[in-house]
Design a protein around this motif. Structure first.
Motif, PDB file in Angstrom:
ATOM      1  N   UNK A   1      25.871  14.632 -39.467  1.00  0.00           N
ATOM      2  CA  UNK A   1      24.827  14.883 -40.460  1.00  0.00           C
ATOM      3  C   UNK A   1      23.689  15.683 -39.851  1.00  0.00           C
ATOM      4  N   UNK A   2      23.345  15.407 -38.601  1.00  0.00           N
ATOM      5  CA  UNK A   2      22.295  16.146 -37.926  1.00  0.00           C
ATOM      6  C   UNK A   2      22.705  17.598 -37.742  1.00  0.00           C
ATOM      7  N   UNK A   3      23.972  17.836 -37.410  1.00  0.00           N
ATOM      8  CA  UNK A   3      24.459  19.209 -37.247  1.00  0.00           C
ATOM      9  C   UNK A   3      24.399  19.955 -38.587  1.00  0.00           C
ATOM     10  N   UNK A   4      24.774  19.276 -39.673  1.00  0.00           N
ATOM     11  CA  UNK A   4      24.742  19.900 -40.996  1.00  0.00           C
ATOM     12  C   UNK A   4      23.306  20.233 -41.392  1.00  0.00           C
ATOM     13  N   UNK A   5      22.371  19.385 -41.057  1.00  0.00           N
ATOM     14  CA  UNK A   5      20.959  19.597 -41.415  1.00  0.00           C
ATOM     15  C   UNK A   5      20.364  20.776 -40.665  1.00  0.00           C
ATOM     16  N   UNK A   6      20.863  21.063 -39.468  1.00  0.00           N
ATOM     17  CA  UNK A   6      20.347  22.154 -38.649  1.00  0.00           C
ATOM     18  C   UNK A   6      20.864  23.511 -39.116  1.00  0.00           C
ATOM     19  N   UNK A   7      21.918  23.504 -39.885  1.00  0.00           N
ATOM     20  CA  UNK A   7      22.511  24.793 -40.313  1.00  0.00           C
ATOM     21  C   UNK A   7      21.774  25.411 -41.447  1.00  0.00           C
TER      22      UNK A   7
END
Length: 76
Positions: free
Chosen positions: A70-76
């Motif tokens: 979820x953190x990776x998705x939020x950074x994109x």
């Protein structure tokens, strides 16, 4: 010890039952070495959730991996 006395050596492994685990399970199996502090926390969670240690580890890993994804998705 008398000359004819035999010593009983405890077995370290149970008898083989002939049941084979699936290939999928073998691929999914991972041996992990955990530091003692983390192991203690996992033991506590296992007791609190009333599940085996392996299930507690699965839940913790699943939760952690979901958070990372979820953190990776939020950074994109």
């Amino acid at each position: 010890m008398s000359g004819n006395a035999s010593r009983t050596i405890p077995a370290t492994h149970g008898p083989r039952l002939g049941d084979h685990v699936s290939t999928g399970y073998q691929k999914a199996r991972v041996n992990v070495f955990i530091n003692p502090a983390h192991r203690h926390q996992l033991d506590v969670l296992s007791a609190e959730w009333d599940v085996p240690l392996v299930e507690a580890v699965r839940r913790v890993l699943g939760t952690g991996l979901q958070s990372i994804m979820h953190a990776d998705d939020a950074q994109r």
